[in-house]
Design a protein around this motif. Sequence first.
Motif, PDB file in Angstrom:
ATOM      1  N   TYR A   1      48.090  -2.087   7.810  1.00 39.94           N
ATOM      2  CA  TYR A   1      49.376  -1.718   8.407  1.00 39.94           C
ATOM      3  C   TYR A   1      49.907  -2.760   9.388  1.00 39.94           C
ATOM      4  O   TYR A   1      50.939  -2.531  10.020  1.00 39.94           O
ATOM      5  N   ARG A   2      49.179  -3.869   9.542  1.00 42.78           N
ATOM      6  CA  ARG A   2      49.578  -4.955  10.447  1.00 42.78           C
ATOM      7  C   ARG A   2      49.741  -4.435  11.884  1.00 42.78           C
ATOM      8  O   ARG A   2      50.785  -4.606  12.516  1.00 42.78           O
ATOM      9  N   LEU A   3      48.700  -3.813  12.387  1.00 40.69           N
ATOM     10  CA  LEU A   3      48.710  -3.256  13.745  1.00 40.69           C
ATOM     11  C   LEU A   3      48.001  -4.224  14.687  1.00 40.69           C
ATOM     12  O   LEU A   3      47.116  -4.965  14.273  1.00 40.69           O
ATOM     13  N   SER A   4      48.363  -4.174  15.956  1.00 42.27           N
ATOM     14  CA  SER A   4      47.763  -5.127  16.901  1.00 42.27           C
ATOM     15  C   SER A   4      47.220  -4.483  18.171  1.00 42.27           C
ATOM     16  O   SER A   4      46.554  -5.148  18.956  1.00 42.27           O
ATOM     17  N   THR A   5      47.500  -3.193  18.395  1.00 43.66           N
ATOM     18  CA  THR A   5      47.049  -2.550  19.635  1.00 43.66           C
ATOM     19  C   THR A   5      46.487  -1.167  19.355  1.00 43.66           C
ATOM     20  O   THR A   5      46.738  -0.565  18.308  1.00 43.66           O
ATOM     21  N   LEU A   6      45.747  -0.633  20.331  1.00 40.95           N
ATOM     22  CA  LEU A   6      45.217   0.724  20.236  1.00 40.95           C
ATOM     23  C   LEU A   6      46.330   1.761  20.107  1.00 40.95           C
ATOM     24  O   LEU A   6      46.234   2.668  19.268  1.00 40.95           O
ATOM     25  N   PRO A   7      47.416   1.698  20.930  1.00 40.10           N
ATOM     26  CA  PRO A   7      48.500   2.680  20.757  1.00 40.10           C
ATOM     27  C   PRO A   7      49.130   2.641  19.360  1.00 40.10           C
ATOM     28  O   PRO A   7      49.564   3.680  18.852  1.00 40.10           O
ATOM     29  N   ASP A   8      49.197   1.456  18.724  1.00 39.09           N
ATOM     30  CA  ASP A   8      49.683   1.375  17.339  1.00 39.09           C
ATOM     31  C   ASP A   8      48.831   2.241  16.424  1.00 39.09           C
ATOM     32  O   ASP A   8      49.335   2.984  15.573  1.00 39.09           O
ATOM     33  N   ILE A   9      47.511   2.118  16.569  1.00 35.51           N
ATOM     34  CA  ILE A   9      46.585   2.875  15.728  1.00 35.51           C
ATOM     35  C   ILE A   9      46.736   4.372  15.972  1.00 35.51           C
ATOM     36  O   ILE A   9      46.713   5.182  15.039  1.00 35.51           O
ATOM     37  N   MET A  10      46.925   4.758  17.238  1.00 34.56           N
ATOM     38  CA  MET A  10      47.092   6.176  17.559  1.00 34.56           C
ATOM     39  C   MET A  10      48.423   6.718  17.025  1.00 34.56           C
ATOM     40  O   MET A  10      48.496   7.877  16.595  1.00 34.56           O
ATOM     41  N   GLU A  11      49.472   5.910  17.034  1.00 35.62           N
ATOM     42  CA  GLU A  11      50.744   6.343  16.442  1.00 35.62           C
ATOM     43  C   GLU A  11      50.570   6.626  14.951  1.00 35.62           C
ATOM     44  O   GLU A  11      51.055   7.639  14.427  1.00 35.62           O
TER      45      GLU A  11
ATOM     46  N   TYR B   1      38.614  -0.618  27.126  1.00 36.31           N
ATOM     47  CA  TYR B   1      39.261  -1.842  27.602  1.00 36.31           C
ATOM     48  C   TYR B   1      40.201  -2.338  26.496  1.00 36.31           C
ATOM     49  O   TYR B   1      39.755  -2.654  25.383  1.00 36.31           O
ATOM     50  N   PRO B   2      41.506  -2.364  26.742  1.00 34.96           N
ATOM     51  CA  PRO B   2      42.487  -2.566  25.663  1.00 34.96           C
ATOM     52  C   PRO B   2      42.337  -3.859  24.883  1.00 34.96           C
ATOM     53  O   PRO B   2      42.593  -3.891  23.674  1.00 34.96           O
ATOM     54  N   SER B   3      41.906  -4.942  25.544  1.00 35.20           N
ATOM     55  CA  SER B   3      41.782  -6.204  24.826  1.00 35.20           C
ATOM     56  C   SER B   3      40.686  -6.147  23.774  1.00 35.20           C
ATOM     57  O   SER B   3      40.689  -6.930  22.818  1.00 35.20           O
ATOM     58  N   ASN B   4      39.714  -5.208  23.920  1.00 41.34           N
ATOM     59  CA  ASN B   4      38.685  -5.055  22.883  1.00 41.34           C
ATOM     60  C   ASN B   4      39.304  -4.608  21.567  1.00 41.34           C
ATOM     61  O   ASN B   4      38.978  -5.115  20.498  1.00 41.34           O
ATOM     62  N   PHE B   5      40.201  -3.635  21.635  1.00 41.18           N
ATOM     63  CA  PHE B   5      40.867  -3.164  20.419  1.00 41.18           C
ATOM     64  C   PHE B   5      41.795  -4.237  19.861  1.00 41.18           C
ATOM     65  O   PHE B   5      41.929  -4.384  18.650  1.00 41.18           O
ATOM     66  N   MET B   6      42.445  -4.986  20.753  1.00 44.60           N
ATOM     67  CA  MET B   6      43.296  -6.077  20.293  1.00 44.60           C
ATOM     68  C   MET B   6      42.458  -7.132  19.581  1.00 44.60           C
ATOM     69  O   MET B   6      42.880  -7.702  18.564  1.00 44.60           O
ATOM     70  N   SER B   7      41.253  -7.362  20.082  1.00 41.10           N
ATOM     71  CA  SER B   7      40.354  -8.336  19.443  1.00 41.10           C
ATOM     72  C   SER B   7      39.971  -7.888  18.041  1.00 41.10           C
ATOM     73  O   SER B   7      39.873  -8.709  17.120  1.00 41.10           O
ATOM     74  N   ILE B   8      39.748  -6.590  17.865  1.00 43.48           N
ATOM     75  CA  ILE B   8      39.420  -6.070  16.530  1.00 43.48           C
ATOM     76  C   ILE B   8      40.616  -6.227  15.603  1.00 43.48           C
ATOM     77  O   ILE B   8      40.493  -6.711  14.473  1.00 43.48           O
ATOM     78  N   CYS B   9      41.784  -5.820  16.067  1.00 40.46           N
ATOM     79  CA  CYS B   9      42.989  -5.841  15.223  1.00 40.46           C
ATOM     80  C   CYS B   9      43.369  -7.250  14.783  1.00 40.46           C
ATOM     81  O   CYS B   9      43.807  -7.460  13.649  1.00 40.46           O
ATOM     82  N   LEU B  10      43.209  -8.220  15.669  1.00 39.10           N
ATOM     83  CA  LEU B  10      43.677  -9.576  15.382  1.00 39.10           C
ATOM     84  C   LEU B  10      42.597 -10.472  14.781  1.00 39.10           C
ATOM     85  O   LEU B  10      42.853 -11.649  14.522  1.00 39.10           O
TER      86      LEU B  10
ATOM     87  N   SER C   1      47.386  -8.736  27.089  1.00 44.68           N
ATOM     88  CA  SER C   1      47.251  -7.427  26.447  1.00 44.68           C
ATOM     89  C   SER C   1      48.185  -6.411  27.090  1.00 44.68           C
ATOM     90  O   SER C   1      48.817  -5.605  26.398  1.00 44.68           O
ATOM     91  N   LEU C   2      48.313  -6.457  28.419  1.00 43.99           N
ATOM     92  CA  LEU C   2      49.227  -5.551  29.107  1.00 43.99           C
ATOM     93  C   LEU C   2      50.674  -5.825  28.725  1.00 43.99           C
ATOM     94  O   LEU C   2      51.465  -4.895  28.512  1.00 43.99           O
ATOM     95  N   SER C   3      51.041  -7.087  28.631  1.00 42.39           N
ATOM     96  CA  SER C   3      52.416  -7.449  28.276  1.00 42.39           C
ATOM     97  C   SER C   3      52.754  -6.970  26.871  1.00 42.39           C
ATOM     98  O   SER C   3      53.861  -6.473  26.617  1.00 42.39           O
ATOM     99  N   GLY C   4      51.801  -7.103  25.950  1.00 41.42           N
ATOM    100  CA  GLY C   4      52.010  -6.616  24.591  1.00 41.42           C
ATOM    101  C   GLY C   4      52.186  -5.109  24.555  1.00 41.42           C
ATOM    102  O   GLY C   4      53.025  -4.578  23.819  1.00 41.42           O
ATOM    103  N   LEU C   5      51.391  -4.393  25.368  1.00 40.99           N
ATOM    104  CA  LEU C   5      51.510  -2.944  25.432  1.00 40.99           C
ATOM    105  C   LEU C   5      52.874  -2.520  25.967  1.00 40.99           C
ATOM    106  O   LEU C   5      53.502  -1.600  25.441  1.00 40.99           O
TER     107      LEU C   5
END
Length: 452
Positions: free
Chosen positions: A16-26, A173-182, A264-268
């Motif tokens: 789905y080309r997601l990059s953040t934890l909130p994307d996955i939750m949506e 820690y949000p950057s952990n999920f970003m690391s997985i996604c990217l 990561s915060l700026s992306g969120l």
Amino acid sequence: VMFFLSEKVWPIAKKYRLSTLPDIMELRYQSRWVKFFVSLIIVCFNIIWLITEIRTLGLAVNLASGGAIATEIGSAIAFAIIILYVATGGVHSVSMVDSFSACVMLGGSLVVLGYLVNFFFNGSFVDMFRSADTAAQMLYAGQTQESIFVLANSGNYNLPYWISNIVLGMLVYPSNFMSICLAKDVREVKKSSLATSASGIWLSIYAIFGVVVLGAVAKGYMVSDPEAGILELCSMAGSPLMLGLVCTFILAAALGTLDSTLISLSGLVSNDLITNMVKLKNHEPTIGADGGETLATIDTRVQRDAKKEVRMTRIIVVVLGVIAFCFSLTDLPLLTLLTDMATNGMSLVVPTVAAGLFWKKATPQGAIASMVTAEAVYLGLYASGVRYVWGGFFLGFPAIAVGIVVMIVVSLATQDKYYKAHAAQQGVFEDFFVRGRVSAWIRENMGTKAAK
């Protein structure tokens, strides 16, 4: 956590080309409101980390300059450099700087440790530990003190306190999920997580530095500021090179955390708060609302606002940086206690995340009720003066327990109606719970290499 979540999260993020934890939750809850609350909680509490890291930069510059540069000026100079390369280079620049910082921290700290042990203890680690224990007994004269090397089960900063730090700190820690996604693939995530865990053993060197300071005190060397103990010992040893090396790896440690937190915060804020609320206002469908997007529709969704979101993220990097910098200039309590508060607050999205990834009956109503209730419990306890429970554990534990109960009760009460109304999104839900489904889709649509 990254290791075990990678096989679950990465394929979904890839498809789905997601990059953040909130994307996955949506995507999982088919709700922009769940995405909003997850991102709001993470941003509000994670900005506390940003504030403490900016202050740390200022302290490091102040110590490195022998007090010639004020803490506030040091923070401004160092943080301006970070904002410059994060805003212009993005994730790539952060990755390069963090890799270099890790090497500096590892190599520099070992060299300094060896030098100090040789200078103050004639190269004897046995003498160093024995002297530190002697100093501890002097400091705690008249009190019950088994050993400075044993974490007590009672009192401040005891064993429950450190267990809380480890357990809650690693979860969201949000950057952990970003690391997985990217990441390039699941294997890359697993290798990275194992390397990070192994490198964590090196963090014990900070405890050894504390032992060095205590041992030096026992030998008659006076340290005026314990927080700057290693820097003072380097000065006493008469080595400008070692003093400079210590300041360098302190700065490297701060840089390596602050830049990833900032991006990561700026992306969120850009993607998951501002853009999400605009789409919510315009009644735009959620990610995967058609039941399982095709490659063409995914590309269209991702590329439609890509340039605007990148531009917005760069602006937000500067805005967030300025806001956090202004807060860092205020009269702050002990920085470690601030990060404890951030850890407690962010960890309360765990029931939402865990249920979304591993429980088929979870609903957005349950997720929102869980997050709101858990945060209310935590903030209510904190406002009433309670800081720890059960002999030293963080408030996050009882708050998470409440969140789990609310998630289960509300989800069970709303599941029939919710999933009946969202029958068209059954394909999305199956992507989360049918093993191998997403990998097969990636293999068919993106090639065998991507699927692996």
